[in-house]
Design a protein around this motif. Sequence first.
Motif, mmCIF file in Angstrom:
data_model
loop_
_atom_site.group_PDB
_atom_site.id
_atom_site.type_symbol
_atom_site.label_atom_id
_atom_site.label_comp_id
_atom_site.label_asym_id
_atom_site.label_seq_id
_atom_site.Cartn_x
_atom_site.Cartn_y
_atom_site.Cartn_z
ATOM 1 N N PRO A 63 0.238 42.533 16.520
ATOM 2 C CA PRO A 63 1.228 41.850 17.352
ATOM 3 C C PRO A 63 2.510 41.508 16.581
ATOM 4 C CG PRO A 63 -0.927 40.817 17.561
ATOM 5 C CD PRO A 63 -1.017 41.829 16.471
ATOM 6 N N LEU A 64 2.376 41.184 15.320
ATOM 7 C CA LEU A 64 3.542 40.869 14.502
ATOM 8 C C LEU A 64 4.388 42.116 14.257
ATOM 9 C CD1 LEU A 64 5.052 38.807 12.716
ATOM 10 C CD2 LEU A 64 3.548 39.494 10.838
ATOM 11 N N ALA A 65 3.717 43.269 14.097
ATOM 12 C CA ALA A 65 4.437 44.512 13.809
ATOM 13 C C ALA A 65 5.374 44.882 14.953
ATOM 14 C CB ALA A 65 3.448 45.643 13.547
ATOM 15 N N ASP A 66 4.934 44.702 16.188
ATOM 16 C CA ASP A 66 5.793 45.034 17.325
ATOM 17 C C ASP A 66 7.074 44.209 17.280
ATOM 18 O OD1 ASP A 66 6.405 46.336 19.819
ATOM 19 O OD2 ASP A 66 5.933 44.424 20.793
ATOM 20 N N PHE A 67 6.941 42.927 17.020
ATOM 21 C CA PHE A 67 8.083 42.022 16.915
ATOM 22 C C PHE A 67 9.010 42.451 15.772
ATOM 23 C CE2 PHE A 67 9.825 38.113 14.987
ATOM 24 C CZ PHE A 67 10.591 37.664 16.038
ATOM 25 N N LEU A 68 8.423 42.748 14.612
ATOM 26 C CA LEU A 68 9.227 43.136 13.447
ATOM 27 C C LEU A 68 9.897 44.495 13.631
ATOM 28 C CD1 LEU A 68 6.929 41.873 10.557
ATOM 29 C CD2 LEU A 68 9.043 40.842 11.388
ATOM 30 N N GLU B 190 10.861 45.752 16.420
ATOM 31 C CA GLU B 190 11.972 45.544 17.349
ATOM 32 C C GLU B 190 13.209 45.042 16.599
ATOM 33 O OE1 GLU B 190 13.095 42.808 21.205
ATOM 34 O OE2 GLU B 190 10.992 43.269 20.817
ATOM 35 N N HIS B 191 13.006 44.085 15.684
ATOM 36 C CA HIS B 191 14.136 43.576 14.889
ATOM 37 C C HIS B 191 14.701 44.661 13.969
ATOM 38 C CE1 HIS B 191 14.549 39.391 15.993
ATOM 39 N NE2 HIS B 191 13.236 39.352 16.124
ATOM 40 N N LEU B 192 13.824 45.484 13.406
ATOM 41 C CA LEU B 192 14.272 46.571 12.544
ATOM 42 C C LEU B 192 15.087 47.587 13.347
ATOM 43 C CD1 LEU B 192 14.040 47.603 9.619
ATOM 44 C CD2 LEU B 192 12.053 48.925 10.348
ATOM 45 N N ASP B 193 14.626 47.904 14.547
ATOM 46 C CA ASP B 193 15.341 48.835 15.409
ATOM 47 C C ASP B 193 16.724 48.289 15.780
ATOM 48 O OD1 ASP B 193 15.542 51.233 16.892
ATOM 49 O OD2 ASP B 193 15.004 50.158 18.731
#
Length: 171
Positions: free
Chosen positions: A94-99, A101-104
Amino acid sequence: MITYYDDRSVQVTSTAVRVDGRTYPLAEISMLWHRRGSRSWRVLAGRGAIGAALAGPLVAAVLGVGLAVWLHRSLTVTVAIVGVSVLVGLGVGPLADFLFEHLDRSYARGSRQLEMWARWRGQPVRLLRTGDALRFGQIYRAVQRAMESGQAPGQNSIGSSGSIAKPRSRP
């Protein structure tokens, strides 16, 4: 009048470009170009921090499994350490999806300051300066379209990085 781009500080129409309350009629703009500034180390460091945040829990999980095997404890302790390590690794999902998105978004915004320049009334004028690459591209293309739609065939008006180029004809 056709509106090609409109936000709170920039408006591009078939007659003029308005930036922060200043109006530049298209009839008075003879050339358009852009410049890229140097890379922002702050943005690059932020991307590195996101990458480290993505990799950290996975590395911790792998180290936990390695530690469990290396300690040679009882089967119960080994299973507990491996279980906790695997849960930490799974917690990344779940954290990876959030991160990600910020990276994108970071790549969409870009890591450089971008400037749009025009020759207005014979003088070079900086129309816009922004670090948001996506927005800059939208505005730059809108100004190009506005200039192309209002010029006579064969006229030179749009340049890239300071050079004059003939506008592309549309099929």
